[in-house]
Scaffold this motif. Structure first.
Motif, mmCIF file in Angstrom:
data_model
loop_
_atom_site.group_PDB
_atom_site.id
_atom_site.type_symbol
_atom_site.label_atom_id
_atom_site.label_comp_id
_atom_site.label_asym_id
_atom_site.label_seq_id
_atom_site.Cartn_x
_atom_site.Cartn_y
_atom_site.Cartn_z
ATOM 1 N N HIS A 1 0.830 -1.200 0.000
ATOM 2 C CA HIS A 1 0.000 0.000 0.000
ATOM 3 C C HIS A 1 0.872 1.261 0.000
ATOM 4 O O HIS A 1 2.047 1.228 0.331
ATOM 5 N N GLN B 1 -0.288 5.073 -5.731
ATOM 6 C CA GLN B 1 -1.532 4.791 -5.013
ATOM 7 C C GLN B 1 -1.535 5.600 -3.714
ATOM 8 O O GLN B 1 -1.746 5.091 -2.627
ATOM 9 N N TYR C 1 -6.892 6.936 -2.136
ATOM 10 C CA TYR C 1 -7.909 5.982 -2.582
ATOM 11 C C TYR C 1 -9.278 6.631 -2.462
ATOM 12 O O TYR C 1 -9.629 7.181 -1.427
ATOM 13 N N ARG D 1 -8.569 -0.666 -6.890
ATOM 14 C CA ARG D 1 -8.117 -1.283 -5.656
ATOM 15 C C ARG D 1 -8.329 -2.805 -5.712
ATOM 16 O O ARG D 1 -9.404 -3.277 -6.061
ATOM 17 N N TYR E 1 -7.418 4.282 -7.198
ATOM 18 C CA TYR E 1 -6.188 4.850 -6.644
ATOM 19 C C TYR E 1 -5.778 6.037 -7.503
ATOM 20 O O TYR E 1 -5.972 6.040 -8.731
#
Length: 222
Positions: A61, A66, A69, A126, A154
């Protein structure tokens, strides 16, 4: 189109994550006041692009591609009806809950201006994981979420600045291809034959999806 809420998650211990320390920042809650967005740095080093938001698993993550979100409130509402229970803004671990914006239908490389300062660029959908399933608390959640094919988006931070709930969202750039977040998600999950189509999105596409598409093309052309 507007921003309903900005949601932040703090590091907490849970039973349902694969993180070696048993921590996650997926439990995000709306916050008051302006929040700063900025590019956090490359994946594996940089965390969230949203100030005050914890990313615990840097391997999977965070990072520039990204950094943020987003989930449409309309998608949360659809899931509320199916699950028969309320889902608060931030309920899917999203940083931004939007209204009036087709998030999963956004084009890869599409740019959104939020408020007067921030510009974000769509990179990918995602991918659901065990932590997401545990957080939502629904059986077969990863499979159900994947089958629905509306993963949220993202985004990378193109122009940093502050945003807050109620800010207008404006689409300021739409690229000249047809690769949506939903298509990209299907290509990397359930319909691998779609992978070659992703290359039309160019460098705006998340690097991991772009590499998967290139490898697929190389295998099938040899």
């Amino acid at each position: 189109m507007k921003l309903l809420s900005v949601n932040l998650g703090r590091r907490k211990y849970v039973q349902y994550t694969d993180h070696p320390e048993g921590v996650t920042g997926i439990d995000k809650r709306p916050v008051e006041g302006p929040v700063r967005l900025a590019a956090p740095g490359p994946k594996g080093v940089g965390g969230s692009g949203v100030a005050g938001d914890d990313v615990c698993s840097l391997r999977h993550h965070g990072g520039d591609d990204q950094a943020v979100y987003a989930v449409a409130r309309e998608d949360l509402d659809d899931w509320e009806r199916e699950l028969g229970r309320p889902l608060a803004n931030g309920g899917f671990g999203e940083n931004l809950t939007t209204l009036g914006l087709d998030v999963s239908g956004a084009l890869i490389g599409e740019r959104w201006r939020i408020g007067s300062q921030v510009v974000l660029e769509v990179t990918s959908g995602r991918i659901p994981c065990r932590t997401f399933q545990g957080h939502v608390g629904e059986q077969r959640w990863v499979k159900r979420f994947t089958e629905r094919g509306a993963p949220g988006a993202y985004l990378r931070v193109i122009e940093p600045g502050e945003i807050r709930a109620g800010d207008a969202v404006e689409i300021v750039h739409r690229p000249d291809h047809d690769v949506t977040v939903a298509l990209q998600f299907r290509a990397v999950t359930t319909e691998r034959a779609l992978l070659p189509r992703l290359l039309a999105a160019g460098d705006a596409l998340h690097p991991e999806a772009r590499e998967a598409a290139r490898k697929y093309v190389a295998r099938h052309e040899s």
